[in-house]
Structure formats: structure tokens, C-alpha cells
Design a protein around this motif. Structure first.
Motif: not given
Length: 267
Positions: A157-160, A240-241, A246-249
Motif C-alpha cells: 500500500m505504501y508503494e501504491v 474508503g477506497s 494507500a495515499l494515507g499509508v
């Protein structure tokens, strides 16, 4: 001739100094304005509502959220905000605070999480999710962000999130990085934090949920990110998408060590 040049250089120096002072004054004025508003921040009303909702027996099952596990065990709220988004084994997903609350509302109280996610921002149960997030974030105010990158899904998720942050598109060929990828950027009188590193990532990510003075609304991170996409002329990713989480991570990991000031107050 030499005297004329000397006078010109002095005049130019005065002009540069005057402009610099004017810009500094504008920034300082905004900071002072926010500081004044912080006393009696209307977010406190949403905090109170959120705490009440946490303890209320609600939904088709008529139970409270006091057994909701936000990452530190059932019912624990202190310190969870600064470790989210994170991976949850029971859902097999990386979730942020708002999407995790939806899962608890569904499993514990019997609400339909998908229906709440489709509700327009600020309406119905989605407004209750925002209030809950406001109270829970306040319970971690002043703590340092420390998001996990231990699980493979957290790393993914960080990479996304990183790729989404720099992805350009839409009618204006914008990306998140267009506004938040460099130091010392502003739009009108608004400073734009660099979300790729600290202190910008900690300051930017750590301020939401926040009360928006301009429209009298309480905004969670989900609405903040969806509205960013709107300003980029993209469709809403929706509540919640995977994209918003992912952006939050990405921002949260970049902001490690930054202090949470949520719930904050914004223009």
C-alpha cells in the motif's frame, strides 16, 4: 552615473525587502488567525458527539462500539490514530480509521458498511463516522506518528500510494505532487506542505480530521483526499477506497515522528 547606479541598487534592495516583509506578514497573519480560532475550535462539539456515539447502543443489533478493535485491542482508542492506516487480520485489509470504523459498525452493530460508504459526505451515518474519527483522533493528540511497515500488504500500500501521489492525469495533468511534492509552495496565501518528507508530511497528514471555517464543516481524511481529487479534476475515488487508504499509508509513513495535532482547524 555611479551615483545613479548606487541609488538604483538601494531602491531595488528596498523593494525586495518590502515584498519579503509583506509575504512574511501575510503568512504570520494566517498563523495568528488560526491560533485565535483554535481556542474554542468547533471540532470539540464533534469530539463530544463521537465519544457519545462510541458508547451508544445503536444499529440493528443494538450494541455499542466499545468492543471495536482499532489496532490495540477491543475498546482501546488512545494511541491508535497515530498508527493508522495499518493491516487488520480479520478483514485481511489495510484500513484507515474511517474504513475501520465502518467494519466495526457492520460487524458489531449490524449496519451496512457499503451503504454508508455510498452516502454523500456529511450525510446520515457518514457524518457519524466523521464524529467518531474526530473523537478518536483527539485521544492521540500530541503523539508521534509511527505507522507499521511490517506486513507485506502495508508495504504494498505504501508503494501504491507513492505511485498515486506522483501519477499525473485529468484535464489539467495534475498529480498530488503538483501541489505537495516540493518545499516552499503556496496557493494564494495558503502554504502547501511537502508531503514526501517531514516536517511537511507529519504536519499535513497529522492535521485531519479538521474543522473547515470556510464552510462550517468537519472533514475527515477521506473527504480531504476525495476533495483533492476533485480539485485535480479527477472523479471521486469514493469513501474508503483503496486509493485513498494507500495515499494515507504513503503520507503517514513519510510523516513518521511527526506530531498529531488533529482535530485541527483550517481556513
Amino acid at each position: 552615473m555611479k551615483m545613479t547606479k548606487a541609488v538604483s541598487f538601494v531602491a531595488l534592495g528596498c523593494l525586495v525587502t518590502t515584498v519579503a516583509l509583506a509575504q512574511k506578514s501575510a503568512t504570520q497573519s494566517i498563523d495568528e488567525y488560526r491560533a485565535m480560532l483554535q481556542d474554542g475550535n468547533p471540532a470539540e462539539l464533534f469530539e463530544a458527539k463521537g465519544e457519545d456515539l462510541w458508547k451508544q447502543k445503536r444499529g440493528p443489533k443494538g450494541v455499542s462500539l466499545e468492543k471495536c478493535d482499532l489496532g490495540k485491542g477491543a475498546g482501546v482508542v488512545k494511541g491508535v490514530f497515530v498508527e493508522l492506516p495499518r493491516y487488520f487480520a480479520d478483514t485481511n485489509k489495510v484500513q484507515d480509521l474511517e474504513s475501520r470504523l465502518l467494519s466495526c459498525m457492520e460487524t458489531l452493530q449490524g449496519f451496512n458498511a457499503a451503504d454508508i460508504a455510498k452516502t454523500p459526505f456529511g450525510s446520515g451515518e457518514q457524518s457519524n463516522v466523521t464524529a467518531l474519527a474526530t473523537w478518536i483522533s483527539a485521544e492521540s493528540k500530541g503523539m508521534k506518528f509511527n505507522l507499521s511497515q511490517d506486513h507485506v500488504q502495508e508495504k504494498t500500500m505504501y508503494e501504491v500510494g507513492k505511485r498515486l501521489f506522483f501519477a499525473r492525469g485529468g484535464t489539467h495533468d495534475f498529480a498530488c505532487a503538483s501541489c505537495h511534492g516540493e518545499d516552499n509552495k503556496r496557493i494564494r496565501l495558503q502554504d502547501l506542505p511537502n508531503l514526501t518528507k517531514n516536517p511537511g508530511a507529519g504536519n499535513g497528514f497529522g492535521a485531519w480530521p479538521a474543522y473547515r471555517v470556510s464552510n462550517g464543516q468537519m472533514w475527515g481524511m477521506q473527504l480531504r483526499l476525495n476533495d483533492c481529487y476533485r480539485q485535480q479534476r479527477f472523479p471521486y475515488p469514493l469513501f474508503g477506497s483503496d486509493a485513498t487508504i494507500a495515499l494515507g499509508v504513503y503520507m503517514g509513513v513519510n510523516g513518521k515522528g511527526g506530531e498529531s495535532i488533529a482535530p485541527a482547524i483550517k481556513r
